[in-house]
Design a protein around this motif. Structure first.
Motif, short mmCIF file in Angstrom:
data_model
loop_
_atom_site.label_atom_id
_atom_site.label_comp_id
_atom_site.label_asym_id
_atom_site.label_seq_id
_atom_site.Cartn_x
_atom_site.Cartn_y
_atom_site.Cartn_z
N LYS A 187 0.82 -1.05 0.01
CA LYS A 187 -0.01 0.05 0.05
C LYS A 187 0.79 1.18 -0.07
O LYS A 187 1.84 1.13 0.60
CB LYS A 187 -0.73 -0.01 1.23
N THR A 188 0.47 2.25 -0.73
CA THR A 188 1.17 3.78 -0.60
C THR A 188 0.50 4.43 0.42
O THR A 188 -0.66 4.43 0.56
CB THR A 188 1.13 4.31 -1.98
N ALA A 189 1.25 5.26 1.21
CA ALA A 189 0.82 6.07 2.16
C ALA A 189 -0.01 6.91 1.65
O ALA A 189 0.12 7.65 0.72
CB ALA A 189 1.99 6.67 3.03
N GLU A 190 -1.07 7.34 2.65
CA GLU A 190 -2.00 8.38 1.93
C GLU A 190 -1.31 9.74 1.67
O GLU A 190 -1.80 10.21 0.55
CB GLU A 190 -3.13 8.74 3.07
N ARG A 191 -0.46 10.25 2.45
CA ARG A 191 0.37 11.38 2.19
C ARG A 191 1.85 11.02 2.16
O ARG A 191 2.59 11.45 3.17
CB ARG A 191 -0.15 12.30 3.14
N PRO A 192 2.50 10.12 0.94
CA PRO A 192 3.58 9.78 1.07
C PRO A 192 4.67 10.81 1.33
O PRO A 192 6.00 10.63 1.71
CB PRO A 192 3.79 9.24 -0.26
N LEU A 193 4.48 12.08 0.78
CA LEU A 193 5.56 13.09 0.81
C LEU A 193 5.67 13.65 2.31
O LEU A 193 6.82 14.14 2.54
CB LEU A 193 5.18 14.10 0.03
N THR A 194 4.55 13.41 3.01
CA THR A 194 4.76 14.43 4.50
C THR A 194 4.68 13.17 5.64
O THR A 194 4.78 13.67 6.76
CB THR A 194 3.70 15.08 4.57
N CYS A 195 4.39 12.02 5.37
CA CYS A 195 3.77 11.17 6.54
C CYS A 195 4.90 10.94 7.51
O CYS A 195 4.57 10.87 8.82
CB CYS A 195 3.37 9.91 5.95
#
Length: 88
Positions: free
Chosen positions: A60-68
């Motif tokens: 799964k890719t994080a909901e907010r991958p750039l800031t998580c």
């Protein structure tokens, strides 16, 4: 994706080595829950599919991958006991 094949191959090899070093309980969790990919690279089209094919487990890719990661670090600062557990 093809232009980044040498890099993605290296990532798959490194992750394979990491998975091989996990204790049995962690492997069981990863096999049932899958893995979460984060960061800008996780947004690369086809990366999740490559990982799923390489490891045979859900990705799964994080909901907010750039800031998580920054969000998680900030949340940890609200819990000094968590910071203390990881400080040397």
């Amino acid at each position: 994706m093809e232009a980044l094949r040498p890099t993605t191959t290296g990532i798959v090899q490194t992750l394979t080595a990491c998975l091989e070093d996990l204790p049995p309980q962690a492997i069981s969790d990863v096999m049932s829950e899958g893995v979460l990919v984060i960061g800008g690279g996780s947004m690369l089209r086809g990366l999740s599919q490559l990982f799923e094919e390489s490891f045979g487990l859900p990705v799964k890719t994080a909901e907010r991958p750039l800031t998580c990661v920054a969000e998680g670090a900030t949340a940890c600062l609200d819990h000094p006991e968590v910071v203390a557990a990881y400080s040397g």
